[in-house]
Structures are given as structure tokens and as C-alpha cells.
Design an enzyme around this catalytic site. Structure first.
Site, PDB file in Angstrom:
ATOM      1  N   GLY A 196       0.801  -1.211   0.000  1.00  0.00           N
ATOM      2  CA  GLY A 196       0.000   0.000   0.000  1.00  0.00           C
ATOM      3  C   GLY A 196       0.840   1.270   0.000  1.00  0.00           C
ATOM      4  N   CYS A 197       2.144   1.113   0.004  1.00  0.00           N
ATOM      5  CA  CYS A 197       3.054   2.260  -0.029  1.00  0.00           C
ATOM      6  C   CYS A 197       3.615   2.409  -1.440  1.00  0.00           C
ATOM      7  CB  CYS A 197       4.207   2.067   0.953  1.00  0.00           C
ATOM      8  SG  CYS A 197       3.688   1.935   2.666  1.00  0.00           S
ATOM      9  N   ALA A 198       3.716   3.648  -1.913  1.00  0.00           N
ATOM     10  CA  ALA A 198       4.297   3.894  -3.233  1.00  0.00           C
ATOM     11  C   ALA A 198       5.787   3.551  -3.226  1.00  0.00           C
ATOM     12  CB  ALA A 198       4.088   5.349  -3.643  1.00  0.00           C
ATOM     13  N   SER A 199       6.452   3.823  -2.109  1.00  0.00           N
ATOM     14  CA  SER A 199       7.860   3.491  -1.941  1.00  0.00           C
ATOM     15  C   SER A 199       7.965   2.097  -1.345  1.00  0.00           C
ATOM     16  CB  SER A 199       8.518   4.475  -0.968  1.00  0.00           C
ATOM     17  OG  SER A 199       8.290   5.792  -1.374  1.00  0.00           O
TER      18      SER A 199
END
Length: 137
Positions: free
Chosen positions: A49-52
Site C-alpha cells: 500500500g506504499c508507493a515506496s
């Protein structure tokens, strides 16, 4: 204890006049995180769920919660440091009830992060709460 460290961050944010200075401070907090061993950067510790890329490795000792965290993005490393200040050292039973959204609102992060970063931050909080809840049984 965790709350005192978080309060210190909040006080620093109040002292800093503009968001760019606050943003730089968050990045500095991330630089001060202890390094996470590469061996812990495995799929089981990855936060979805994190872009990074983000990894959180929980550590529970003597009934207290802590974690190691790392990201490939500087600002996200800083957000991990903010969460560490909010959660680390708390009794395990307190962790699921921490009002992370309210605490982060106190810093103004809710107004200054992109939607992707906000979603990633929520995913990290959810992971922390899930791990604590599971550890409580």
C-alpha cells in the site's frame, strides 16, 4: 518513552514556520533511524500500500512494542521515524488504541502529504496495529 519523543517532534514542528522546514526536519529524523539489516528486508516485512518500498520489523520485548523500519525514500524514512516516536516503547496493549491519525494531524501531516504518501502512512499504521493485535492474541 514514545509519547515524549513524539511530543518533542510536535514542539519542533510548532517552532518551524513553514512546511519546507518541517519537511526537511522529517527527512533528518529519517536519516537518524538505525539502519535495518538487509536480511530483514524480506517480503514478510514489506508494507503493502506504499508507493515506496517500506519494511517494518516488529520487536516485542518485556511486553513493550518496538520496531525497525526502512524505506527507499527519504521522506518515508522520516515518516517511519515519526511513527517510531509515536509507538516505540509503549506497552503492547496500548498500541492498537493509539490515535495515530489524531497525532499526525497535530503535526499537520494530513494537510501536506500527497495522497500516495498518506495512503502509505495509513498502511504502516495498520501494519503496526495488526502486529500488536496479533501479538496480544
Amino acid at each position: 518513552m514514545a509519547q515524549a519523543e513524539f511530543d518533542e517532534i510536535a514542539e519542533t514542528f510548532e517552532f518551524l514556520d513553514d512546511w519546507e522546514d518541517r519537511y526537511r526536519h522529517v527527512i533528518e529524523l529519517g536519516r537518524d533511524l538505525p539502519p535495518m539489516p538487509e536480511a530483514l528486508k524480506v517480503p514478510a516485512n514489506k508494507v503493502n500500500g506504499c508507493a515506496s518500498q517500506v519494511w517494518l520489523f516488529p520487536q516485542i520485548e518485556d511486553g513493550r512494542f518496538d520496531f525497525l523500519g526502512a524505506s527507499d525514500a527519504m521522506i518515508v524514512s522520516g515518516l517511519i521515524a515519526v511513527l517510531h516516536a509515536l509507538y516505540a516503547g509503549r506497552p503492547l496493549a496500548e498500541v492498537p488504541g493509539v490515535d495515530a491519525a489524531g497525532a499526525l494531524k497535530r503535526l499537520g501531516l494530513d494537510e501536506h502529504l500527497s495522497s500516495q504518501r498518506s495512503n502509505g502512512l495509513r498502511a504502516m499504521v495498520e501494519r503496526i496495529k495488526l502486529v500488536a493485535t496479533e501479538a496480544l492474541g
